[in-house]
Design a protein around this motif. Structure first.
Motif, PDB file in Angstrom:
ATOM      1  N   THR A  25      36.320  48.088  28.931  1.00 50.10           N
ATOM      2  CA  THR A  25      36.191  46.884  29.752  1.00 50.10           C
ATOM      3  C   THR A  25      36.296  45.638  28.876  1.00 50.10           C
ATOM      4  O   THR A  25      36.939  44.652  29.249  1.00 50.10           O
ATOM      5  CB  THR A  25      34.842  46.889  30.501  1.00 50.10           C
ATOM      6  N   ASP A  43      37.384  48.233  36.342  1.00 47.35           N
ATOM      7  CA  ASP A  43      38.308  49.032  37.157  1.00 47.35           C
ATOM      8  C   ASP A  43      39.657  49.166  36.450  1.00 47.35           C
ATOM      9  O   ASP A  43      40.238  50.258  36.394  1.00 47.35           O
ATOM     10  CB  ASP A  43      38.539  48.372  38.526  1.00 47.35           C
ATOM     11  N   GLU A  80      39.436  51.409  33.308  1.00 48.07           N
ATOM     12  CA  GLU A  80      39.406  52.838  33.658  1.00 48.07           C
ATOM     13  C   GLU A  80      40.796  53.347  34.020  1.00 48.07           C
ATOM     14  O   GLU A  80      41.187  54.434  33.621  1.00 48.07           O
ATOM     15  CB  GLU A  80      38.454  53.046  34.832  1.00 48.07           C
TER      16      GLU A  80
END
Length: 119
Positions: free
Chosen positions: A33, A24, A27
Motif C-alpha cells: 500500500t 485495493d 493487492e
C-alpha cells in the motif's frame, strides 16, 4: 518531456472514481500500500510493468496512457509502456497488443512521425 505527473493524476482520479483505496490497488498489482501511495504522490516512479498493471487495475485504458506519453514526447516511457503491455500479453494473455510485430510497428511508426515532424 515527463508524462508521469499527468499519468499519476489520471490513475489516482480513476482509483478514486472507482471507490478504491491504495490498498485495493496494491493487492491487485502485487505491491505494498505504501508503494502505491508513494507513486501517487510522486515520491517514486513505478517500473513499467507496474504502471501497466496499475492502469488496468483502475481501467484507465492502456492507449490513454500511450496518448499522454506521446503528448509529452516521452519516447522512453512510450516505448516502455508498449514493451510492458506486450510482456503482459505473453505472461497471462490479457494484454491489448496483438503480437511482437504489432508492438514494434506501432512504436516505429510513431517514432518516425515524431522525427519527421508529424504529430
Amino acid at each position: 518531456m515527463n508524462a508521469m505527473p499527468e499519468i499519476r493524476e489520471r490513475l489516482r482520479n480513476r482509483r478514486l472514481t472507482a471507490g478504491l483505496t491504495c490498498g485495493d490497488i496494491a493487492e491487485r498489482i502485487g505491491v505494498s500500500t505504501a508503494t502505491v501511495y508513494r507513486w501517487e504522490n510522486g515520491e517514486r516512479t513505478p517500473e513499467g510493468i507496474y504502471l501497466v498493471r496499475w492502469a488496468h487495475a483502475v481501467r484507465a485504458g492502456f492507449y490513454g496512457l500511450l496518448d499522454i506519453a506521446k503528448k509529452h514526447d516521452d519516447i522512453p516511457l512510450y516505448a516502455s509502456l508498449i514493451a510492458q503491455e506486450y510482456r503482459r500479453k505473453e505472461l497471462d494473455g490479457s494484454g491489448t497488443i496483438r503480437n511482437r510485430k504489432h508492438s514494434a510497428a506501432v512504436l516505429l511508426s510513431d517514432y518516425c512521425r515524431k522525427v519527421n515532424g508529424h504529430h
